[in-house]
Write a protein that holds these residues in place. Sequence first.
Motif, PDB file in Angstrom:
ATOM      1  N   CYS A 243       0.841  -1.234  -0.149  1.00 29.19           N
ATOM      2  CA  CYS A 243      -0.102   0.004   0.061  1.00 29.19           C
ATOM      3  C   CYS A 243       0.853   1.190   0.006  1.00 29.19           C
ATOM      4  CB  CYS A 243      -0.703  -0.086   1.216  1.00 29.19           C
ATOM      5  SG  CYS A 243      -0.032   0.213   2.824  1.00 29.19           S
ATOM      6  N   THR A 244       0.207   2.389  -0.212  1.00 31.94           N
ATOM      7  CA  THR A 244       1.089   3.475  -0.384  1.00 31.94           C
ATOM      8  C   THR A 244       1.975   3.958   0.688  1.00 31.94           C
ATOM      9  OG1 THR A 244      -0.679   4.448  -1.466  1.00 31.94           O
ATOM     10  CG2 THR A 244       0.816   6.192  -0.762  1.00 31.94           C
TER      11      THR A 244
ATOM     12  N   THR B 231      -4.363  -1.608  -9.183  1.00 27.71           N
ATOM     13  CA  THR B 231      -4.665  -1.071  -7.636  1.00 27.71           C
ATOM     14  C   THR B 231      -5.598  -2.131  -7.086  1.00 27.71           C
ATOM     15  OG1 THR B 231      -6.639   0.385  -8.315  1.00 27.71           O
ATOM     16  CG2 THR B 231      -4.099   1.332  -8.032  1.00 27.71           C
TER      17      THR B 231
ATOM     18  N   ARG C 196       0.240   3.763 -12.921  1.00 28.46           N
ATOM     19  CA  ARG C 196      -0.953   3.154 -13.081  1.00 28.46           C
ATOM     20  C   ARG C 196      -1.456   3.487 -14.634  1.00 28.46           C
ATOM     21  NH1 ARG C 196      -2.925   5.382  -9.110  1.00 28.46           N
ATOM     22  NH2 ARG C 196      -4.149   6.874 -10.200  1.00 28.46           N
TER      23      ARG C 196
ATOM     24  N   SER D 126       2.329   9.430  -4.460  1.00 28.18           N
ATOM     25  CA  SER D 126       1.230   9.382  -5.307  1.00 28.18           C
ATOM     26  C   SER D 126       1.210   9.650  -6.709  1.00 28.18           C
ATOM     27  CB  SER D 126      -0.001   9.908  -4.626  1.00 28.18           C
ATOM     28  OG  SER D 126      -0.196   9.376  -3.252  1.00 28.18           O
TER      29      SER D 126
ATOM     30  N   THR E 227      -5.214   1.760  -0.310  1.00 26.37           N
ATOM     31  CA  THR E 227      -5.321   1.207  -1.785  1.00 26.37           C
ATOM     32  C   THR E 227      -3.797   0.497  -1.767  1.00 26.37           C
ATOM     33  OG1 THR E 227      -6.098   3.047  -2.518  1.00 26.37           O
ATOM     34  CG2 THR E 227      -4.983   1.860  -4.010  1.00 26.37           C
ATOM     35  N   TYR E 228      -3.982  -0.781  -2.244  1.00 26.54           N
ATOM     36  CA  TYR E 228      -2.549  -1.504  -2.515  1.00 26.54           C
ATOM     37  C   TYR E 228      -2.192  -1.525  -3.906  1.00 26.54           C
ATOM     38  CZ  TYR E 228      -2.477  -3.757   2.117  1.00 26.54           C
ATOM     39  OH  TYR E 228      -2.177  -3.924   3.422  1.00 26.54           O
ATOM     40  N   TYR E 229      -1.022  -1.769  -4.350  1.00 28.78           N
ATOM     41  CA  TYR E 229      -0.444  -1.649  -5.419  1.00 28.78           C
ATOM     42  C   TYR E 229       0.170  -2.945  -5.993  1.00 28.78           C
ATOM     43  CZ  TYR E 229      -1.619   3.334  -5.394  1.00 28.78           C
ATOM     44  OH  TYR E 229      -2.216   4.468  -5.279  1.00 28.78           O
TER      45      TYR E 229
END
Length: 102
Positions: free
Chosen positions: A31-32, A61, A54, A47, A68-70
């Motif tokens: 996540c962030t 995401t 993205r 971000s 929010t997970y990436y």
Amino acid sequence: MLTSVDTDLIRVLADPLRLRIVTLLAKETLCTTHLVEETGARQTNLSNHLRVLREAGVVETEPCGRYTYYRLRPDVIARLAGQFSDLAESARTAADNKRACL
């Protein structure tokens, strides 16, 4: 045979912080907050870089509550790697080709 390498994707990955993010996401979904801790970047800066990744299709995401997970899209990286592999093969086969100067 190779006609071109995805230059837009190379530009996206050429940024040191974005490359660091991709390297981290190759190991696990983060996540962030995790990415801020790992990179030392400010959240707003991070971000912005994640948005670029993205939009380029490099990451996807997954919302999870307020986080929010990436996740890295390995198919995109594999496609770029394949383009470079094709480029290397082309260079091997063209090693003896030399255009004469006029």
